[in-house]
Design a protein around this motif. Structure first.
Motif, short mmCIF file in Angstrom:
data_model
loop_
_atom_site.label_atom_id
_atom_site.label_comp_id
_atom_site.label_asym_id
_atom_site.label_seq_id
_atom_site.Cartn_x
_atom_site.Cartn_y
_atom_site.Cartn_z
N LYS A 145 93.56 18.89 14.39
CA LYS A 145 94.04 17.63 14.03
C LYS A 145 94.39 17.39 12.75
O LYS A 145 93.57 17.53 11.80
N VAL A 146 95.54 16.85 12.24
CA VAL A 146 95.88 16.60 11.06
C VAL A 146 96.31 14.96 10.63
O VAL A 146 96.72 14.34 11.38
N HIS A 182 92.59 19.18 2.54
CA HIS A 182 91.33 19.58 3.13
C HIS A 182 91.26 20.07 4.31
O HIS A 182 91.95 19.87 5.21
N LEU A 183 90.46 21.14 4.69
CA LEU A 183 90.19 21.92 5.90
C LEU A 183 88.72 21.63 6.36
O LEU A 183 87.89 21.98 5.40
N ARG A 204 93.07 18.45 7.51
CA ARG A 204 93.10 19.26 8.67
C ARG A 204 91.74 19.26 9.50
O ARG A 204 90.60 19.98 8.65
N LEU A 205 91.55 18.70 10.63
CA LEU A 205 90.17 18.68 11.20
C LEU A 205 90.19 19.81 12.39
O LEU A 205 91.25 19.93 12.96
N GLN A 206 89.53 20.99 12.07
CA GLN A 206 89.46 22.00 12.98
C GLN A 206 88.31 21.66 13.92
O GLN A 206 87.04 21.91 13.57
N LEU A 207 88.70 21.27 15.19
CA LEU A 207 87.80 20.77 16.16
C LEU A 207 87.43 22.04 17.14
O LEU A 207 88.35 22.66 17.81
N TRP A 208 86.15 22.33 16.89
CA TRP A 208 85.72 23.61 17.48
C TRP A 208 85.02 23.35 18.88
O TRP A 208 83.95 22.65 19.00
N ASP A 209 85.67 24.17 19.96
CA ASP A 209 85.27 23.73 21.33
C ASP A 209 84.28 25.02 21.85
O ASP A 209 84.74 26.11 21.50
N ILE A 210 83.30 24.73 22.53
CA ILE A 210 82.61 25.76 23.20
C ILE A 210 82.89 26.09 24.55
O ILE A 210 83.34 24.98 25.16
N ALA A 211 82.82 27.20 25.26
CA ALA A 211 83.12 27.22 26.38
C ALA A 211 82.48 28.37 27.12
O ALA A 211 82.38 29.56 26.73
N GLY A 212 81.73 28.16 28.24
CA GLY A 212 80.89 29.24 28.86
C GLY A 212 79.40 29.61 28.19
O GLY A 212 78.67 29.37 29.14
#
Ligand code: GDP
Ligand code: MG
Length: 177
Positions: A47-48, A6-7, A57-65
């Motif tokens: 993070k797997v 899983h993603l 598979r956890l795709q952790l989305w970070d924002i910046a700016g």
């Protein structure tokens, strides 16, 4: 035996400086530092998890700016299946902003069944004091009123993120890591 794979795209949003990047780094890389470069643009960390017979598979989305604008584009939110909205327990303005972030998210992203995605509230920097959150009942009510499925105190500084969270079918599961 074939393992299921899983993603999942999971958003981490909230005001500038609340500790989004720190939480992700703690969770994914088990590290903490006081001076990160301010990320510009969108970054994500993977993070797997081995979850029973599945690989997640956890795709952790970070924002910046873009935090300073208090909202994100639809394209950024697209296809996320869960979100963490983070505030800093030492800064009440970051808590007030939580509602604005939730509204922005819900106005731009919906599941195919018309529901909003599972969203968890994180009260970060709990190593710095608990004035904002020590009334757990108030926080529970806040979550009910604003459509969060739950809340957790976190500290990227002092605590390994001991629990694993992931979202499936608009529900939150957690399990000791
Ligand atoms: P972001 O802008 O939301 O990504 O926030 P950062 O992760 O860059 O963190 C902002 C500042 O807060 C940095 O100096 C971090 O070291 C600090 N910080 C982040 N998490 C914690 C925490 O749990 N406790 C304490 N005391 N400081 C933290
Ligand atoms: Mg950041």
């Amino acid at each position: 035996i074939l393992r299921k794979e899983h993603l999942y795209k999971v958003l981490v949003i909230g005001d500038l400086g609340v500790g989004k990047t720190s939480i992700i780094r703690r969770y994914v890389h088990q590290t903490y530092s006081t001076n990160y470069r301010a990320t510009i643009g969108v970054d994500f960390a993977l993070k797997v998890l081995n979850w029973d017979s599945a690989t997640v598979r956890l795709q952790l989305w970070d924002i910046a700016g873009q935090e300073r604008f208090g909202n994100m584009t639809r394209v950024y939110y697209r296809e996320a299946m869960g979100a963490f909205i983070v505030f800093d327990v030492t800064r009440s303005t970051s808590f007030e902003a939580v509602i604005k972030w939730k509204e922005d998210l819900d106005s731009k992203l919906m599941l195919t069944n018309g529901q909003s995605i599972a969203t968890v509230l994180l009260a970060n920097k709990c190593d710095q004091g608990r004035e904002l959150t020590n009334n757990g009942i108030k926080m529970d009510q806040f979550c009910k009123d604003h459509g969060f499925i739950g809340w957790f105190e976190t500290s990227a500084k002092v605590r390994p993120v001991a629990k694993v969270f992931f979202f499936a079918n608009n529900s939150l599961y957690n399990k000791s890591n």
